[in-house]
Motif scaffolding. Structure first.
Motif, PDB file in Angstrom:
ATOM      1  N   ALA A  83      -2.911   5.166  -7.462  1.00 51.30           N
ATOM      2  CA  ALA A  83      -1.749   4.517  -7.796  1.00 51.30           C
ATOM      3  C   ALA A  83      -0.481   5.153  -7.243  1.00 51.30           C
ATOM      4  O   ALA A  83       0.251   4.466  -6.501  1.00 51.30           O
ATOM      5  N   LYS A  84      -0.615   6.450  -6.927  1.00 56.31           N
ATOM      6  CA  LYS A  84       0.392   7.229  -6.133  1.00 56.31           C
ATOM      7  C   LYS A  84       0.438   6.903  -4.684  1.00 56.31           C
ATOM      8  O   LYS A  84       1.510   6.733  -3.916  1.00 56.31           O
ATOM      9  N   GLU A  85      -1.045   6.853  -4.050  1.00 61.27           N
ATOM     10  CA  GLU A  85      -0.867   6.402  -2.789  1.00 61.27           C
ATOM     11  C   GLU A  85      -0.455   4.989  -2.382  1.00 61.27           C
ATOM     12  O   GLU A  85       0.279   4.688  -1.611  1.00 61.27           O
ATOM     13  N   LYS A  86      -0.473   3.880  -3.346  1.00 67.18           N
ATOM     14  CA  LYS A  86      -0.128   2.501  -3.406  1.00 67.18           C
ATOM     15  C   LYS A  86       1.407   2.652  -3.461  1.00 67.18           C
ATOM     16  O   LYS A  86       2.017   1.979  -2.686  1.00 67.18           O
ATOM     17  N   GLU A  87       1.887   3.496  -4.284  1.00 71.78           N
ATOM     18  CA  GLU A  87       3.274   3.546  -4.164  1.00 71.78           C
ATOM     19  C   GLU A  87       4.104   4.218  -3.076  1.00 71.78           C
ATOM     20  O   GLU A  87       5.046   3.678  -2.536  1.00 71.78           O
ATOM     21  N   LEU A  88       3.450   5.033  -2.740  1.00 74.87           N
ATOM     22  CA  LEU A  88       3.932   5.762  -1.415  1.00 74.87           C
ATOM     23  C   LEU A  88       3.830   4.912  -0.242  1.00 74.87           C
ATOM     24  O   LEU A  88       4.600   5.011   0.834  1.00 74.87           O
ATOM     25  N   ASP A  89       2.838   4.184  -0.178  1.00 71.95           N
ATOM     26  CA  ASP A  89       2.398   3.332   1.069  1.00 71.95           C
ATOM     27  C   ASP A  89       3.592   2.038   0.828  1.00 71.95           C
ATOM     28  O   ASP A  89       4.194   1.905   2.089  1.00 71.95           O
ATOM     29  N   LYS A  90       3.679   1.594  -0.232  1.00 68.51           N
ATOM     30  CA  LYS A  90       5.029   0.651  -0.258  1.00 68.51           C
ATOM     31  C   LYS A  90       6.196   1.293   0.188  1.00 68.51           C
ATOM     32  O   LYS A  90       7.073   0.589   0.681  1.00 68.51           O
ATOM     33  N   PHE A  91       6.698   2.480  -0.563  1.00 67.13           N
ATOM     34  CA  PHE A  91       7.836   3.129   0.059  1.00 67.13           C
ATOM     35  C   PHE A  91       7.731   3.544   1.580  1.00 67.13           C
ATOM     36  O   PHE A  91       9.001   2.869   2.202  1.00 67.13           O
ATOM     37  N   GLY A  96       8.926   1.316   8.156  1.00 64.24           N
ATOM     38  CA  GLY A  96       7.998   1.458   8.938  1.00 64.24           C
ATOM     39  C   GLY A  96       6.878   2.132   9.281  1.00 64.24           C
ATOM     40  O   GLY A  96       6.343   2.555  10.363  1.00 64.24           O
ATOM     41  N   GLY A  97       6.642   2.824   8.153  1.00 60.96           N
ATOM     42  CA  GLY A  97       5.282   3.842   7.973  1.00 60.96           C
ATOM     43  C   GLY A  97       4.373   3.415   7.083  1.00 60.96           C
ATOM     44  O   GLY A  97       4.238   2.210   6.604  1.00 60.96           O
ATOM     45  N   TYR A  98       3.440   4.435   6.851  1.00 61.11           N
ATOM     46  CA  TYR A  98       2.120   3.924   5.962  1.00 61.11           C
ATOM     47  C   TYR A  98       1.808   4.861   5.527  1.00 61.11           C
ATOM     48  O   TYR A  98       1.864   6.072   6.039  1.00 61.11           O
ATOM     49  N   ASN A  99       1.042   5.089   4.413  1.00 60.99           N
ATOM     50  CA  ASN A  99       0.166   6.203   3.783  1.00 60.99           C
ATOM     51  C   ASN A  99      -0.901   6.477   4.582  1.00 60.99           C
ATOM     52  O   ASN A  99      -1.718   5.489   4.798  1.00 60.99           O
ATOM     53  N   ASP A 100      -1.176   7.807   4.869  1.00 66.21           N
ATOM     54  CA  ASP A 100      -2.402   8.251   5.725  1.00 66.21           C
ATOM     55  C   ASP A 100      -3.165   9.055   5.018  1.00 66.21           C
ATOM     56  O   ASP A 100      -3.790   9.971   5.356  1.00 66.21           O
ATOM     57  N   GLY A 101      -3.416   8.839   3.512  1.00 64.42           N
ATOM     58  CA  GLY A 101      -4.361   9.630   3.061  1.00 64.42           C
ATOM     59  C   GLY A 101      -3.579  10.808   2.302  1.00 64.42           C
ATOM     60  O   GLY A 101      -2.467  10.824   2.070  1.00 64.42           O
ATOM     61  N   TRP A 102      -4.548  11.775   1.631  1.00 62.07           N
ATOM     62  CA  TRP A 102      -3.943  13.000   0.768  1.00 62.07           C
ATOM     63  C   TRP A 102      -5.029  14.040   1.117  1.00 62.07           C
ATOM     64  O   TRP A 102      -6.259  13.898   1.577  1.00 62.07           O
TER      65      TRP A 102
END
Length: 129
Positions: A83-91, A96-102
């Motif tokens: 859920a946090k990954e999805k939230e941070l990806d949306k943010f 113009g960025g994206y989530n690249d894992g943890w």
């Protein structure tokens, strides 16, 4: 302990197998990647101005991308991490960025070897470069 058959499940399984206690709060690093430095700085400012309970730092990674590392103290729970990954990806997408894992430092509080905040990728890191 059973783990879902996906990247986050694999990461949690590896953490458990390495002896990490998944029932305690750990410092988890989430990676947001941006091509544009100005947008990355805007994302950092927005994150710091938010109600987020954690730390953030901006670095230029090995691929010449701006990497915003968001360190959150949380239980390493599959659903919460996903859920946090999805939230941070949306943010990140707003800038113009994206989530690249943890990832997670194998050595947590009280271990002087990792007292600095440098991230070292290893077999237990979900951060892909």
């Amino acid at each position: 302990m059973q783990f879902p058959d996906d990247g986050n499940g694999d990461m949690l399984k590896a953490m458990a197998e390495s002896g990490m206690d998944l029932n305690q709060v750990l410092a988890l690093d989430f990676y947001l990647v941006f091509e544009d430095k100005t947008k990355a700085e805007q994302a950092l400012a927005a994150l710091l101005a938010s109600e987020m309970d954690g730390e953030a730092e901006l670095n230029l990674n090995d691929l010449d991308q701006w990497e915003l590392i968001v360190c959150l103290h949380m239980l390493p729970d599959h659903a919460a991490i996903t859920a946090k990954e999805k939230e941070l990806d949306k943010f990140a997408k707003k800038f113009g960025g994206y989530n690249d894992g943890w990832g997670v430092m194998q050595h947590q509080d009280g271990d002087d070897e990792f007292a600095d905040h440098d991230h070292h990728c290893d077999d237990h890191c979900g951060h892909s470069h």
